[in-house]
Design an enzyme around this catalytic site. Sequence first.
Site, PDB file in Angstrom:
ATOM      1  N   SER A   1       0.836  -1.210   0.000  1.00  0.00           N
ATOM      2  CA  SER A   1       0.000   0.000   0.000  1.00  0.00           C
ATOM      3  C   SER A   1       0.866   1.254   0.000  1.00  0.00           C
ATOM      4  O   SER A   1       0.620   2.188  -0.776  1.00  0.00           O
ATOM      5  CB  SER A   1      -0.920   0.013   1.228  1.00  0.00           C
ATOM      6  OG  SER A   1      -1.781  -1.099   1.213  1.00  0.00           O
TER       7      SER A   1
ATOM      8  N   ASN B   1      -5.766  -9.169  -7.859  1.00  0.00           N
ATOM      9  CA  ASN B   1      -5.799  -9.942  -6.628  1.00  0.00           C
ATOM     10  C   ASN B   1      -7.080 -10.724  -6.422  1.00  0.00           C
ATOM     11  O   ASN B   1      -7.099 -11.714  -5.701  1.00  0.00           O
ATOM     12  CB  ASN B   1      -5.558  -9.026  -5.419  1.00  0.00           C
ATOM     13  CG  ASN B   1      -6.421  -7.785  -5.441  1.00  0.00           C
ATOM     14  OD1 ASN B   1      -6.467  -7.061  -6.443  1.00  0.00           O
ATOM     15  ND2 ASN B   1      -7.119  -7.532  -4.359  1.00  0.00           N
TER      16      ASN B   1
ATOM     17  N   GLN C   1       0.635  -9.005  -6.415  1.00  0.00           N
ATOM     18  CA  GLN C   1       0.209 -10.405  -6.603  1.00  0.00           C
ATOM     19  C   GLN C   1       1.140 -11.180  -7.531  1.00  0.00           C
ATOM     20  O   GLN C   1       1.014 -12.397  -7.657  1.00  0.00           O
ATOM     21  CB  GLN C   1      -1.211 -10.454  -7.172  1.00  0.00           C
ATOM     22  CG  GLN C   1      -2.285 -10.009  -6.189  1.00  0.00           C
ATOM     23  CD  GLN C   1      -2.489 -10.994  -5.049  1.00  0.00           C
ATOM     24  OE1 GLN C   1      -2.296 -12.210  -5.191  1.00  0.00           O
ATOM     25  NE2 GLN C   1      -2.889 -10.482  -3.896  1.00  0.00           N
TER      26      GLN C   1
ATOM     27  N   SER D   1       5.088  -6.595  -2.066  1.00  0.00           N
ATOM     28  CA  SER D   1       4.793  -6.754  -0.641  1.00  0.00           C
ATOM     29  C   SER D   1       5.255  -8.127  -0.154  1.00  0.00           C
ATOM     30  O   SER D   1       4.955  -9.149  -0.789  1.00  0.00           O
ATOM     31  CB  SER D   1       3.287  -6.603  -0.421  1.00  0.00           C
ATOM     32  OG  SER D   1       2.960  -6.890   0.918  1.00  0.00           O
ATOM     33  N   GLY D   2       5.958  -8.150   0.978  1.00  0.00           N
ATOM     34  CA  GLY D   2       6.555  -9.384   1.486  1.00  0.00           C
ATOM     35  C   GLY D   2       5.569 -10.497   1.820  1.00  0.00           C
ATOM     36  O   GLY D   2       5.843 -11.670   1.579  1.00  0.00           O
TER      37      GLY D   2
ATOM     38  N   THR E   1      13.673   4.384  10.780  1.00  0.00           N
ATOM     39  CA  THR E   1      14.655   3.309  10.942  1.00  0.00           C
ATOM     40  C   THR E   1      14.140   2.046  10.267  1.00  0.00           C
ATOM     41  O   THR E   1      12.995   1.650  10.470  1.00  0.00           O
ATOM     42  CB  THR E   1      14.915   3.060  12.443  1.00  0.00           C
ATOM     43  OG1 THR E   1      15.323   4.300  13.013  1.00  0.00           O
ATOM     44  CG2 THR E   1      15.977   2.002  12.651  1.00  0.00           C
TER      45      THR E   1
ATOM     46  N   CYS F   1      -9.929  -6.790   1.786  1.00  0.00           N
ATOM     47  CA  CYS F   1     -10.125  -5.396   2.146  1.00  0.00           C
ATOM     48  C   CYS F   1     -11.582  -4.989   2.113  1.00  0.00           C
ATOM     49  O   CYS F   1     -11.993  -4.045   2.763  1.00  0.00           O
ATOM     50  CB  CYS F   1      -9.341  -4.505   1.186  1.00  0.00           C
ATOM     51  SG  CYS F   1      -7.748  -5.177   0.821  1.00  0.00           S
TER      52      CYS F   1
END
Length: 395
Positions: free
Chosen positions: A71, A151, A179, A199-200, A237, A324
């Site tokens: 996102s 997705n 995706q 995205s992981g 960080t 979502c």
Amino acid sequence: MHVYADNAATTKMSQTAIDAMLPYFDKVYGNPSSLHSVGQEAKEALDAARETVAECLGCEPREIIFTSGGSEADNQAIVSAARYGAKKNKKHIISTAFEHHAVLHTLNKLEKEGFEVTYLDVRNNHNITAQQVKDAIRPDTCLVTTMYANNEIGSILPIAEIGAICKEAGVPFHTDAVQAVGHLHINVKEENIDMLSLSGHKFHGPKGVGALYVRRGFPLVNVIEGGAQERGKRAGTENLAAICGMAAALKDACSHMDENMARVAAMRDKLIAGLSQIPHSALNGDPVNRLPGNVSFCFEGIEGESLLLLLDAKGVCASSGSACTSGSLDPSHVLLAIGRVHDVAHGSLRLSLSEYNTDEEIDHILKAVPEVVQYLRNMSPVWRDLQSGKRQYIL
Ligand SMILES: *Cc1c(COP(=O)(O)O)cnc(C)c1O
């Protein structure tokens, strides 16, 4: 039997990714920005993760910015292109009607600021063509942003062709590839992609971490202001454990890509063939250019929510579309965009597979879904009206 078939919402972490994270909690715990040895050890790990991600995408390490997820990467890419465009008085953006909300809501925000957005129609083949993009480009277009793969319904877009068109027209091209990364072969240079979001947690890495690839020289603006981390483009960080876990998961996925694709696609095709036997059903998404793990159907005369609850009781975790939008009563914007009417869109089921699924699990799903659909139809007043002819079937 317990079957997890909601991998488009999130995946379980691989042991490789978990093992890769562990040292960064209490052994290599330094701040990569610190100049002392503990910090520099962390910096080396960060650099190595960046190299791994870059290698999987076919770009340079300096073109990777780590973010908090897909996102954030989508937001930053789109806002950056919009700000750059506005400077040159270009305020037209091209996208599609079935993007993820991270893209759509960012575009809506820009529309309120005076940008004009063309949302390409996805009713034909539940996909877009590169020609649609070409036809929509105007002299004032400052961005084309189309997802790599959808997705909810699994359609894979013609990204390389769109990239070539954008390059020729001199229009920046961003793709939400959340995706696709780790599931499909991607090379950002060969496909002429200027920005790409990933995205992981969609490829067996940790949640809350992602990355934005940005072609060298493209003027990024910050979404998060603060310190000079990530070449000054993303303050805060670094979440080193998550970044290293994501890099390990991606390396794993990319080195087993072909075998995973073949095995997962075979399970997908068995599910699609089996579920197509259910009367008054329809497959959603591009039947040919389709994510290896995506199965999406609409069943007439039932409610997707009840279907999910009953499937859960039979040990099958699935989704009605996007994680979502669940919880809201509106049908999925993706299903409406491909032309499903409200009643039909409400009866949707998405099964998304991964290499952790087994053939036995597929057989279990193939037994459970028809039973549950039949059970719900037997109780449905809408189904009774369809059967008696009071109402016309749509599917
Ligand atoms: C999951 C997903 C996102 C959001 O990614 P997060 O890391 O959860 O923020 C964006 N786009 C698509 C296509 C997705 O599937």
